[in-house]
Motif scaffolding. Structure first.
Motif, PDB file in Angstrom:
ATOM      1  N   ALA A 159      49.453  -9.228  -9.609  1.00  0.00           N
ATOM      2  CA  ALA A 159      50.769  -9.786  -9.297  1.00  0.00           C
ATOM      3  C   ALA A 159      51.083 -10.910 -10.271  1.00  0.00           C
ATOM      4  O   ALA A 159      50.260 -11.806 -10.489  1.00  0.00           O
ATOM      5  N   VAL A 197      58.306 -11.107  -8.161  1.00  0.00           N
ATOM      6  CA  VAL A 197      56.917 -10.730  -8.398  1.00  0.00           C
ATOM      7  C   VAL A 197      56.900  -9.362  -9.075  1.00  0.00           C
ATOM      8  O   VAL A 197      57.449  -8.397  -8.557  1.00  0.00           O
ATOM      9  N   VAL A 231      45.767 -11.509  -7.318  1.00  0.00           N
ATOM     10  CA  VAL A 231      46.793 -12.553  -7.270  1.00  0.00           C
ATOM     11  C   VAL A 231      46.206 -13.833  -7.867  1.00  0.00           C
ATOM     12  O   VAL A 231      45.132 -14.280  -7.459  1.00  0.00           O
ATOM     13  N   TYR A 235      54.257  -6.500 -11.292  1.00  0.00           N
ATOM     14  CA  TYR A 235      52.876  -6.042 -11.182  1.00  0.00           C
ATOM     15  C   TYR A 235      52.454  -5.326 -12.458  1.00  0.00           C
ATOM     16  O   TYR A 235      53.148  -4.425 -12.929  1.00  0.00           O
ATOM     17  N   LEU A 272      44.465  -5.381  -5.281  1.00  0.00           N
ATOM     18  CA  LEU A 272      45.549  -6.291  -5.624  1.00  0.00           C
ATOM     19  C   LEU A 272      44.951  -7.608  -6.084  1.00  0.00           C
ATOM     20  O   LEU A 272      44.169  -8.233  -5.356  1.00  0.00           O
ATOM     21  N   ALA A 303      53.242 -10.099  -2.433  1.00  0.00           N
ATOM     22  CA  ALA A 303      52.349  -9.137  -3.073  1.00  0.00           C
ATOM     23  C   ALA A 303      51.601  -8.303  -2.037  1.00  0.00           C
ATOM     24  O   ALA A 303      51.460  -7.078  -2.192  1.00  0.00           O
TER      25      ALA A 303
END
Length: 432
Positions: free
Chosen positions: A205, A187, A256, A189, A254, A242
Motif C-alpha cells: 500500500a 491509497v 503497509v 497498490y 498486504l 488497505a
C-alpha cells in the motif's frame, strides 16, 4: 526571578536581561540548550534522580559560563545561555562546544552514572538589526530543532533559510489538513511478484496525494505529517483503507509502511488491533514495513512494540535495507519476517562489485535466518535476473507493475486467474 530547582535565573529574568542589553551598542548572542535523554532518566530512575540531574547540569552551565556569560533555566530540561559583547557569538559558541564535550561524559548521581547529551540552537542580535527577546528565543528554538533533527549533540546557528523552510512546511501542513478533511488522499497498490513464476503474491500500500491535479512528493508531505502529528490519523486511515480493499484479494499478502512516528505512539498496537477487528482482515496476511532509522532510536521500545504487533499474528518487514544503520546484529535481534533490499543496492549491484557482494551477502544472511527477501525497485530484466540468482523470493518494481488503484489490482488478479486456469487446461503454467 530565580528558578527554584536549579537556582539559576528563570525565563522572566532572561527577557529582562535581553531588553536591558539591547540598550547597549553591542552584539547579543543567545543559546537554547535542550537536554537529550532527560526523559529517559526520569522514566527509568524517577523524578528525584531527574531533579538531581537538573541541578548537576545547572552547576555545569554556571561553571562554564563563569564571568563571560549568564545561564538560565527556562523550565523542564531547557536551559539558555546569554552573552553580550563585541565578540558575543564567538564566546557563546565556545561555551556551547565545551558543554557538549562535558555532557559526552557520564554524570555521577549518587550511586549511579547517567549519560545524556544536548541539542543547542544559537541566535544573535546586533545593534544594526535588533531582535526582541521573544524572537531571539524563537530563532534559537528553531536552530535547536535543526540540531536535534541533524543528529543531536551539536550546536547550530539560526539563519533566515530556517524561516523560509518553516514557512514552506506550514504551507504544506495547511494544505495537507485540507486534503485530509476533503478526502483528497489516495491509497495505491504496487504488486510484488514471485521471483520464479512472476505471479502476484503480495501488494504494498502506497499513500498518494494529488494537489490541484499535481502529485505531491511523498517525502515532502510525510515529513510534515510526522512533525505535526498528522501522521497518526493519516497512518490509521491508510491501514484501515488497505485492509478493507485487500480483504477481497484472497491469499495475497498486504504490506503497509508504518512511520517511526506512528510506532513511537504507545497506542499504535491498540489501534492496529481495532482496525483488524473492524475490517475482519486476517492478521497473517498483513505485514508492516518499518525502516532502519526506527531501530536505532530506542531498541527497548522497539522490541516491546514489535512483540505486541506480532501477538496479533501480524508480520514485520525491514524496509530499505542497505541504506543506513541496520546490521546483521539488528537482524539477529529483531528477527524480521521479511527483508526488503533497497532499490539503490539493486541498481548499483549491476555495475559495482562491492554493492553486488553486499547484496548477495545480505540475502544469504536473511535466508539463513528464515526471512523472506524482496528486491525493491527492479526496473530491468538484468536487475531481476541478478536478484533472482542471488536468492530473492519476491521482486517489486516497474519492470513488473507500477502502483495502481484497488480496482486495477482486482482486474489484474481476475485476468491472471483466467490465464492460469487456461494454461492448466493445456498442461503448463505460463510466466508473466
Amino acid at each position: 526571578m530565580t528558578d527554584s530547582l536549579s537556582g539559576l535565573p528563570n525565563r522572566r529574568a532572561l527577557h529582562v536581561d535581553v531588553a536591558r542589553y539591547a540598550q547597549a551598542d553591542d552584539e547579543i548572542a543567545l543559546a537554547l540548550v535542550d537536554l537529550d535523554g532527560f526523559k529517559s532518566v526520569n522514566d527509568h530512575y524517577g523524578h528525584y534522580t531527574g531533579d538531581k540531574l537538573i541541578k548537576e547540569c545547572a552547576a555545569i552551565l554556571s561553571d562554564l559560563c563563569a564571568k563571560d556569560a549568564r545561564a538560565y533555566r527556562l523550565g523542564g530540561d531547557e536551559f539558555a545561555i546569554l552573552v553580550m559583547g563585541p565578540i558575543a557569538g564567538n564566546i557563546l559558541e565556545g561555551i556551547c562546544r565545551r558543554l557538549l564535550q562535558r555532557l559526552a561524559k557520564p554524570i555521577a548521581l549518587q550511586d549511579r552514572q547517567v549519560t545524556i547529551g544536548a541539542s543547542i540552537g544559537l541566535s544573535r542580535s546586533t545593534p544594526a538589526a535588533r531582535t526582541s527577546s521573544a524572537d531571539l528565543l524563537r530563532q534559537s528554538d528553531v536552530a535547536m530543532y535543526a540540531s536535534k533533527t541533524g543528529g543531536k549533540m551539536r550546536c547550530t546557528w539560526f539563519n533566515d533559510e530556517f524561516d523560509r523552510k518553516l514557512e514552506q512546511s506550514q504551507k504544506v501542513e495547511r494544505a495537507l489538513r485540507r486534503a485530509v478533511a476533503g478526502n483528497e488522499l489516495q491509497v495505491l497498490y504496487q504488486p510484488l511478484v514471485d521471483a520464479t513464476t512472476s505471479e502476484i503474491v503480495a501488494v504494498e500500500a502506497l499513500l498518494r496525494w494529488a494537489q490541484d491535479g499535481v502529485a505531491v512528493d511523498p517525502s515532502a508531505f510525510i515529513a510534515v505529517a510526522e512533525e505535526t502529528g498528522l501522521i497518526n490519523a493519516i497512518g490509521s486511515w491508510v491501514l484501515r483503507q488497505a485492509c478493507t480493499d485487500a480483504l477481497a484479494w484472497d491469499g495475497l499478502k498486504l504490506s503497509v509502511n508504518v512511520s517511526p512516528a506512528q510506532l513511537r505512539n504507545a497506542d499504535f498496537p491498540i489501534q492496529l488491533g481495532h482496525i483488524l477487528e473492524e475490517t475482519g482482515f486476517p492478521p497473517d496476511r498483513l505485514e508492516l514495513e518499518i525502516t532502519e532509522t526506527y531501530l536505532v532510536g530506542d531498541p527497548v521500545i522497539v522490541c516491546r512494540s514489535l512483540e505486541m504487533i506480532r501477538s496479533f499474528g501480524v508480520g514485520v518487514a525491514l524496509d530499505d535495507f542497505g541504506t543506513g544503520y541496520a546490521s546483521i546484529g539488528f537482524l539477529r535481534k529483531f528477527r524480521f519476517e521479511k527483508l526488503k533490499i533497497d532499490r539503490s543496492l539493486i541498481v548499483e549491484a549491476a555495475d559495482d562489485e562491492g554493492s553486488r557482494a553486499m547484496m548477495v551477502s545480505s540475502i544469504a544472511v536473511a535466508r539463513a535466518m528464515n526471512m523472506f527477501v524482496t528486491a525493491e525497485g527492479v526496473e530491468t530484466a538484468a536487475q531481476a535476473a541478478l536478484a533472482r540468482t542471488a536468492g530473492c523470493d519476491h521482486l517489486q518494481g516497474w519492470l513488473y507493475y507500477k502502483a495502481v488503484t484497488a480496482d486495477e489490482i482486482t482486474r489484474q488478479l481476475a485476468k491472471n486467474a483466467i490465464r492460469i486456469t487456461g494454461d492448466h487446461r493445456h498442461g503448463h503454467v505460463a510466466h508473466a
